[in-house]
Design an enzyme around this catalytic site. Structure first.
Site: not given
Ligand SMILES: Cc1cc2nc3c(=O)[nH]c(=O)nc-3n(C[C@H](O)[C@H](O)[C@H](O)COP(=O)(O)OP(=O)(O)OC[C@H]3O[C@@H](n4cnc5c(N)ncnc54)[C@H](O)[C@@H]3O)c2cc1C
Length: 538
Positions: A122, A244, A290, A351, A386
């Site tokens: 990528e 994005h 991007r 994003h 990032r």
């Molecule tokens: C469309 C898209 C494509 C992407 N593609 C990639 C990729 O290919 N590769 C890559 O490395 N990254 C990618 N990213 C970024 C990556 O997906 C995220 O940075 C990563 O998944 C974040 O994970 P996380 O566990 O930190 O949070 P998340 O997966 O966002 O989870 C957050 C959790 O916190 C909970 N939560 C939030 N606030 C509260 C609250 N007050 N009380 C209780 N629960 C709460 C939510 O309900 C959820 O369960 C992408 C992002 C998007 C949106």
């Protein structure tokens, strides 16, 4: 009646970071994992591309480190980058052991081929190092980890539970600074319950919802960043928001990304009158990086006062388009857009939140007993921009490191007892929810217009003025009315917006994702923007 619960570890968030932490902790610990919506509420489920890691024999840690440092515009913390990359292989190995169905490399054969998985390349990566599960990696990881968590009797998975605020010794007027758990709104009962925990982890994702257009799901409201700030934690580099360039613009289409591969295959960006504009901005035109494409679109939208621009691939044969882009074709058709004949209306969309809660290599924040992992944290890995697919990697590496750190402290920390209940005696049901809806729209609109892809001092000042008015209105509302998910999110989003604006105002240069017309040059010395709350625990 509100209830009291006790756990060894309270994990706020059920995405990649939260589930990894829960699954890595020993099975004799009682763990609660909260999600404010259903368990798939976070960004993890929607990740498409994959996870970056040094897996191929021709790749090296040095090369991955170097690529990340270059993408980060001189602002990455090298120890954090090195730490993440050095632990990348074991994190992927752990995911494979959990059963994540990563796409195998056909040339290496089937099930018995050991570590031989297909790797893609990528933007910014000088090697093939993205391990993936077709084009739905996030869903594959999420489903696998969730299935594992469901099998563990020590892990309670609590959907529709919204953390409202952290409970700390300082807030209770006790000596010390330790985090003791959180107040949590159970959306089923409408009560705010008390969750006491020896350790609490914020794994609550990013804050891209602060902008009008975003690729993120609805919950990305910066709750963890806001809760940590109120608890006395420093935050860092919140001015760096990745956009994005092409998200589908349609009133009913929420958060649908139109993949960059379309531009790779010849799609052209056009104004409403059909005129191409990218060649005016960069010799690489539609194939520029991007941030340049996003900035050019933003410039044209502001210059002409238009709602969107158009991405047009209709000059290619229809069977080529449907064969190469079946998902985009189907999704656009759902909204009445036939991409084999019509251009796609697109806007750039927020994003990824590069900054967040300041943590060390174990995900420890400034408040003892409180960890922050995943997108909510600021580890120093991403710097000013990032690099693709490093974010999921960060979730796994830091969640695993936090788990090891918690295990090392278990004997010294008991479950807190006698925590006070949430006090709802002074509040009533709101009869003016329109205020929440209005403020929510206003906030996201002015953040988009004034704190978006291209900034100026004047725009930031305007935004700051408005966000401060909103914050005082929201505070008043919060003090008088019962909490709801919408109110909790608005309160957090407005606070995070204020921190983002303040951070952007402090950066007198253009670097990485922060671009301002008033300071178009990059300063010779790269510095983080660290904000300290009035209640800083350090
Ligand atoms: C469309 C898209 C494509 C992407 N593609 C990639 C990729 O290919 N590769 C890559 O490395 N990254 C990618 N990213 C970024 C990556 O997906 C995220 O940075 C990563 O998944 C974040 O994970 P996380 O566990 O930190 O949070 P998340 O997966 O966002 O989870 C957050 C959790 O916190 C909970 N939560 C939030 N606030 C509260 C609250 N007050 N009380 C209780 N629960 C709460 C939510 O309900 C959820 O369960 C992408 C992002 C998007 C949106």
């Amino acid at each position: 009646m509100s209830q009291h619960f006790q756990h060894d570890v309270l994990v706020i968030g059920s995405g990649a970071a939260g589930l990894t932490l829960a699954l890595t902790l020993p099975s004799h610990l009682r763990i609660a994992v909260l999600s404010k919506g259903d368990l798939a509420n976070g960004s993890t489920y929607w990740a498409q591309g994959g996870v970056a890691a040094v897996l191929d024999d021709t790749d090296t840690v040095e090369s991955h480190v170097e690529d990340t440092l270059v993408a980060g515009g001189g602002l990455c913390k090298e120890e954090a980058v090195r730490f993440t990359v050095e632990h990348s292989r074991e994190a992927i190995q752990w995911l494979i052991e959990q059963g994540v169905p990563f796409t195998r490399d056909e040339k290496h054969g089937g099930e018995d081929s050991g570590f031989e998985f297909h790797l893609t390349r990528e933007g910014g990566h000088s090697h093939r190092r993205i391990i993936h599960a077709a084009d739905a990696t996030g869903a594959a990881i999420f489903n696998t980890l969730l299935a594992q968590a469901r099998q563990r009797s020590n892990i309670e998975l609590l959907e529709q539970h919204v953390a409202v605020d952290l409970i700390t010794e300082r807030k209770l007027g006790l000596p010390g600074q330790r985090c003791l758990g959180a107040y949590v709104l159970n959306r089923g009962t409408g009560q705010v319950d008390t969750y006491a925990a020896r350790f609490t982890a914020l794994a609550s994702g990013g804050a891209a919802k602060v902008y009008l257009y975003t690729s993120n799901p609805d919950g990305a409201c910066g709750d963890g960043i806001a809760m940590a700030w109120r608890a006395g934690c420093r935050v860092g580099n919140l001015e760096f928001n990745q956009f994005h360039p092409t998200c589908l613009y349609h009133p009913q289409a929420k958060s649908f990304l139109v993949t960059e591969a379309l531009r790779g295959e010849g799609a052209l960006l056009k104004l409403p009158n059909g005129e191409r504009f990218m060649p005016r901005f960069d010799p690489r035109a539609e194939l520029a990086p991007r941030d340049i494409v996003a900035r050019a679109i933003d410039h044209e939208m502001k210059r002409l006062g238009i709602d969107c621009v158009y991405l047009d691939i209709s000059h290619k044969p229809a069977d080529f388009i449907t064969a190469h882009f079946p998902t985009v074709y189907e999704r656009c058709l759902d909204f009445g857009i036939d991409i084999t004949r019509q251009p796609i209306p697109v806007v750039p969309a927020a994003h990824y939140t590069c900054g967040g809660v300041l943590v060390d290599q174990h995900g420890r924040t400034d408040v003892p007993g409180l960890y922050a992992i995943g997108e909510t944290s600021f580890t120093g890995l991403h710097g000013a921009n990032r690099m693709a697919s490093n974010s999921l990697l960060e979730c796994f590496v830091y969640a695993r490191s936090a788990a090891a750190d918690i295990v090392g402290q278990l004997e010294q920390v008991a479950i807190p007892t006698h925590l006070p209940s949430w006090d709802a005696s002074q509040v009533t049901d709101s009869d003016e929810d329109v205020i929440i809806a209005h403020n929510w729209d206003e906030l996201r609109r002015f953040m988009w217009d004034y704190v978006g892809i291209v900034r100026t001092n004047k725009r930031l000042q305007r935004a700051q003025h408005r966000v401060r008015l909103l914050l005082s209105e929201i505070d008043e509302f919060y003090s008088n009315y019962k909490v709801s998910r919408d109110l909790i999110e608005l309160r957090n989003l407005a606070l995070v917006a204020e921190l983002m604006i303040r951070s952007a105002m402090l950066r007198h240069e253009s670097r990485g994702l922060h671009y301002t017309l008033d300071y178009p040059e990059q300063l010779p010395e790269a510095r983080d923007t660290i904000l300290e709350p009035p209640t800083y625990a350090g």
